[in-house]
Scaffold this active site. Structure first.
Site, PDB file in Angstrom:
ATOM      1  N   ASP A 145     -17.975  -4.450 -53.638  1.00  0.00           N
ATOM      2  CA  ASP A 145     -18.712  -3.412 -53.719  1.00  0.00           C
ATOM      3  C   ASP A 145     -19.142  -2.883 -52.442  1.00  0.00           C
ATOM      4  O   ASP A 145     -19.150  -3.722 -51.507  1.00  0.00           O
ATOM      5  CB  ASP A 145     -19.964  -3.742 -54.577  1.00  0.00           C
ATOM      6  CG  ASP A 145     -20.971  -2.905 -54.718  1.00  0.00           C
ATOM      7  OD1 ASP A 145     -20.551  -1.276 -54.953  1.00  0.00           O
ATOM      8  OD2 ASP A 145     -22.266  -2.886 -54.537  1.00  0.00           O
ATOM      9  N   ASP A 169     -22.354  -0.586 -51.270  1.00  0.00           N
ATOM     10  CA  ASP A 169     -23.782  -0.801 -51.007  1.00  0.00           C
ATOM     11  C   ASP A 169     -24.485  -1.748 -51.723  1.00  0.00           C
ATOM     12  O   ASP A 169     -24.162  -2.172 -52.839  1.00  0.00           O
ATOM     13  CB  ASP A 169     -24.538   0.644 -51.807  1.00  0.00           C
ATOM     14  CG  ASP A 169     -23.866   1.852 -51.189  1.00  0.00           C
ATOM     15  OD1 ASP A 169     -24.513   2.562 -50.564  1.00  0.00           O
ATOM     16  OD2 ASP A 169     -22.844   2.271 -51.681  1.00  0.00           O
TER      17      ASP A 169
END
Length: 219
Positions: free
Chosen positions: A11, A13
């Protein structure tokens, strides 16, 4: 027999990039222009993995089906896009982790629900060179649907059995488990899900990026 993964997927953020300061600043900017006092950073930080929906929900109590939501989202995203590199930075240990992944001869990539208009400039600004990038608008579906992970694996001709996916939200773990990829929950992230991270169903919970390099998969 165990081996290190051949593919490390992440991922963005809250996992690789600490983007919360710029996201929170955008939310507080919208409050200030409306004559409201800024909210504490920690109040907004935990919603950062949910993007505009989470931050505007925390800052204004507004939801996607409320009147004026679309206009507020546009205002938020336009401001964020103009300021998104002012305070964001890679989490401590991430650059070294990526260097070590490359030194192993493994591939790495990013799978995020953030849209491409933000992702690619951030990747360039932070001098990242992933082998594959899947954004929130690359496909018609996004996490927790496993399809973005499967799409990324297909793009680099890799198998689920040789890959991991790491993220800081339950949707990341749901997507990884749905794709039959080794799932890793990162405790340094935003952890915005209501459920405690221990209940997400991750194959592993890690506390710093160096632990990801220690992962071995059964072959």
């Amino acid at each position: 027999m165990t081996e290190h993964p051949n593919v490390y997927l992440f991922d963005l953020d809250g996992t690789l990039l600490d983007s919360a300061p710029d996201l929170a600043a955008a939310a507080n900017h919208l409050r200030e222009v409306r004559g409201l006092t800024p909210l504490p950073f920690e109040t907004l930080r935990k919603t950062a993995s949910s993007g505009a929906r989470g931050l505007l929900g925390a800052a204004f109590g507004i939801h996607p089906d409320d009147p004026g939501y679309a206009e507020m989202v546009k205002e938020f995203l336009d401001y964020y896009e103009a300021h998104m590199t002012e305070h964001s930075h890679l989490f401590e240990g991430v650059p070294k982790m990526i260097d070590n992944i490359k030194a192993q001869g493994a591939s790495w990539g990013i799978i995020t629900n953030k849209h491409a208009r933000f992702v690619h400039p951030l990747i360039k600004f932070h001098k990242l060179e992933p082998a594959v990038v899947v954004c929130g608008d690359t496909l018609k579906v996004s996490k927790p649907n496993p399809e973005p992970i499967l799409f990324a694996l297909k793009s680099i001709d890799a198998k689920a059995s040789e890959a991991i996916y790491a993220g800081d939200d339950k949707r990341d773990i749901d997507a990884a488990n749905g794709a039959n990829v080794f799932s890793v929950a990162v405790k340094w992230g935003y952890l915005g899900s209501p459920q405690p991270v221990e209940l997400w169903g991750a194959d592993l919970i890690v506390h710093n990026p160096s632990e990801i390099l220690e992962i071995e998969l059964t072959k």
